[in-house]
Scaffold this motif. Structure first.
Motif: not given
Length: 779
Positions: A424, A427-428, A430-432
């Protein structure tokens, strides 16, 4: 349209401002307008430049920041007349290039106008452009400027080569830097001290210390004397390569040649000793510095405090910190980071957090390293909620968190088995828009492998590679010159340089470097280990071949993991094939690899092979006497086990390198092939040398003696385990007790042994089997 500039041989007789005046009338200097008018028309340009003194020309270039067109023209003319003059005003021209949004374009237009008028352009005109692009952070344009020199019929000199080499080394494109250096030699240009310093620094930064030394030797062979800077670079490199002793010897050589070490040189050596844990030598160096009049600054204190923290000498580190404060030395962010990390590593995370808060009060701004040290401290202690909380707190700042912060959190989660939470966070991240590093990928892949989620691990591995640009793969996969390994890549780069396509070579290497997060040897090792532990040896071998095709050389861990995996599935012959390939490829097997092969050789009753393997390992170590090793091997072959083991122990004691592993393997191996008598003699020699025999060795020895009916000797070995505080498994305890109870004359020894076991802390109710209890009741 008529060009603005004419060839250099055109000039008008003396311009008005050069007329002779009376001694009472001052000789006026040409105005900016006069200069620009003359240079634009080229009327009297050569005469104008030739009659200006160097100092006047330099001052004119430096004064006309508001008129870069004039400054550029003056500078390019100056490169014709005097290299010294051109180099003295280089900084002013670079400022003009950077000070105007169109400065670089204007400079190129000026160069093109000069070329179109047939005016020769000097190397310094391009050298300043390369340095300007570098300061702008546009390395590709700097390389392009160097490549375009041939379009202006200008051959690079050593200073221009140095300028582009500096750019390439700073961008860590070492392969191209070497190719450019070789091209420089082919052009019969003699490298300068600066050339060698740039290349040596590059090699040291890329951890290629041996290549740096070879370059240093080449420099001295060419008669170029190293200066303090060059010596300091290579001394620092040797220290980073854990060769502090060689670094100290080089400092002595430096003094002998008349080159005086400065405080930076000594700090590099001090830092090397501290990072190696050789603190006594570090303190001796500090005393030498103080005797010679050097003052230990914040850098020196930082190295010593870091060394003390790493040696877990926390009290001394705090005492030294107190001394630093008493001497009035101001803290910097680096020292604060060391102190925070030291406190966190010592488990004092709360103190580390408080010190982090104190930094702001002292006017220091904590950087990512400071916060990451505290977050890591929380993760190491298992306080994951606190670590996550601090991560969320610093997320409000623009520069935080960075890839290292996320990697620390992912490692902490994986270590505590929280793989879902780790994924998790990934993934966080990469989103940022925070790009994961290879370490981040490796941490999560390792966690997935340990959780037996091999499919997810492999998908993540593919995700690393998908990040690569498809166009690059398409280009490299076509034709006979495709790049599939480091050797062919080097050849490709050299060919491009020889063809003058340096910019193309640079783009190729930078695409490879920036084509996503490429898996490294650690990534492959992690996955190979995961496949091996799951019994999928074919999958492991596929990865092994894949990494070699992509130019990643397997290391000793790769080979060791494969060998261990092959032995798990009882493919002993293949394991030895991989071992031989490892040696052939110049990869030195570790002691663990040898011990792994020894263990399996013993299981297949090949004790002599196991002995030969360990002796082969000893032969690979420095300073081991070949005759002594041969004598040990002969003693084994002749069955003189005591002499052989004595020889091994004497060698280990001499070199302070005692490893119980091989002795345990050999003793167990002898028991497995029913050579219990030899195993017992080996046990006696180990006792004589006061070497603790391991519990597994004692178990196999007791088991073997029981089978042979030598119960008295079995009891002696069991007593040995009691005296050493070993608690053996119930199986072997019951086996010995049953043998004693079933014998005619050893029953009393069984009850005596039970009493001793109880006295030494054995829980007899839990330890004794039902059969053993019945035999005891019967007797």
């Amino acid at each position: 349209m008529k060009p603005l500039l004419r060839p250099i041989h055109y000039f008008i007789p003396k311009p008005p401002w050069r007329r002779r005046y009376s001694h009472t009338q001052p000789d006026p200097s040409p105005t900016a307008h006069d200069l620009l008018t003359i240079l634009n028309k080229s009327d009297g340009a050569e005469s104008l430049i030739s009659h200006l003194s160097n100092n006047k020309l330099i001052s004119l270039i430096q004064e006309h920041h508001t008129n870069p067109q004039l400054g550029f023209r003056l500078f390019i003319w100056a490169t014709q007349r005097s290299k010294l003059c051109a180099r003295m005003c280089r900084s002013a021209v670079i400022d003009m290039l950077l000070g105007d949004d169109n400065g670089v374009e204007l400079y190129w237009r000026t160069l093109e106008e000069f070329r179109d008028c047939g005016i020769r352009i000097g190397c310094d005109a391009f050298s300043v452009l390369i340095r300007g692009y570098d300061k702008l952070g546009i390395a590709e344009k700097a390389v392009e400027a160097f490549s375009r020199m041939k379009d202006f019929d200008c051959k690079p000199d050593v200073y221009t080569y140095n300028a582009v080499l500096y750019v390439l080394v700073r961008k860590e494109v070492f392969l191209l830097a070497l190719a450019v250096y070789n091209q420089m030699l082919k052009c019969n240009l003699s490298p300068s001290r600066t050339t060698y310093s740039i290349l040596i620094n590059g090699f040291c930064k890329s951890r290629k210390t041996q290549d740096a030394i070879q370059m240093f030797d080449e420099m001295t062979q060419r008669g170029i004397a190293p200066n303090t800077v060059t010596y300091t670079i290579i001394i620092s490199g040797l220290c980073k390569a854990k060769r502090a002793h060689d670094a100290h010897r080089l400092v002595d050589t430096m003094k002998e040649t008349g080159c005086t070490p400065d405080v930076i040189t000594y700090h590099a050596l001090l830092d090397g000793y501290c990072k190696l844990g050789r603190l006594d030598e570090a303190y001796a160096l500090v005393r030498l510095l103080e005797r010679d009049g050097y003052v230990l600054g914040v850098e020196g204190y930082s190295s010593l405090i870091l060394g003390l923290f790493r040696a877990r000498r926390f009290d001394e580190a705090h005492e030294l910190y107190g001394k630093l404060i008493d001497e009035g030395i101001e803290l910097d962010v680096i020292l604060c980071t060391i102190l925070i990390k030291g406190l966190a590593d010592a488990g004092r995370v709360t103190d580390a957090l408080n010190f982090l808060s104190e930094m702001s009060k002292k006017g220091l701004v904590p950087d990512a390293y400071c916060y990451n040290a505290v977050i890591k401290g929380f993760c190491d202690l298992g306080f994951l909620d606190e670590a996550r909380s601090l991560h969320l707190e610093i997320s409000k700042q623009d520069c935080f968190p960075n890839a290292c912060t996320y990697t620390i959190l992912i490692c902490g989660m994986c270590r505590n088995g929280l793989i879902g939470e780790a994924a998790q966070i990934f993934n966080e991240m990469e989103k940022l828009g925070c790009v994961p590093s290879v370490v981040t990928f490796n941490a999560l892949i390792d966690g997935l492998c340990k959780a037996s989620k091999l499919e997810d691990a492999q998908l993540l591995f593919y995700k690393m590679e998908i990040g690569k640009k498809p166009s690059l793969f398409l280009r490299l996969s076509q034709g006979s010159d495709r790049v599939i390994d480091s050797a062919s890549l080097q050849k490709k780069v050299e060919q491009l340089c020889e063809s003058g396509l340096i910019l193309q070579a640079y783009k190729l290497l930078m695409q490879l470097a920036s084509s996503g997060v490429a898996p490294d040897v650690i990534t492959y090792n992690t996955l190979i280990n995961g496949f091996c532990k799951n019994g999928n040896i074919d999958g492991a071998f596929k990865l092994f071949k894949d990494m070699q095709l992509k130019g990643i050389a397997p290391d000793s861990v790769t080979y060791g993991t494969l060998i261990d995996g092959l032995q798990r599935v009882e493919r002993e012959e293949d394991a030895f094939v991989v071992f031989n390939q490892m040696v052939k490829n110049g990869c030195t097997p570790s002691s663990e690899v040898y011990k792994s092969l020894m263990t399996w050789s013993c299981r297949y009753s090949k004790v002599s092979v196991a002995v030969s393997l360990w002796l082969k390992y000893l032969s690979s170590l420095p300073h081991r006497e070949e005759e002594a090793i041969k004598a040990i091997e002969e003693n084994f072959k002749e069955g003189q086990i005591e002499k052989a083991i004595q020889g091994l122990l004497e060698m280990d004691v001499k070199f302070k390198d005692l490893d119980l592993g091989p002795y345990t393997i050999l003793l167990i191996g002898l028991c497995q092939v029913q050579r219990v008598g030899e195993a017992l003699r080996m046990f006696s020699v180990l006792q004589e040398y006061k070497v603790n025999v391991t519990p597994p060795s004692c178990v196999h020895l007791i088991n073997g003696l029981c089978k042979e009916g030598n119960l008295d000797l079995a009891i002696n070995v069991f007593h040995y385990t009691l005296e050493r505080g070993f608690m053996l498994m119930p199986e072997i305890c019951n086996k010995l007790l049953k043998c004693l109870l079933r014998s005619r004359d050893k029953k009393d020894r069984a009850f005596d042994l039970i009493r001793r076991m109880r006295n030494f802390g054995y829980d007899l109710d839990a330890c004794l089997h039902q059969t053993t209890k019945l035999l005891l009741q019967f007797h």
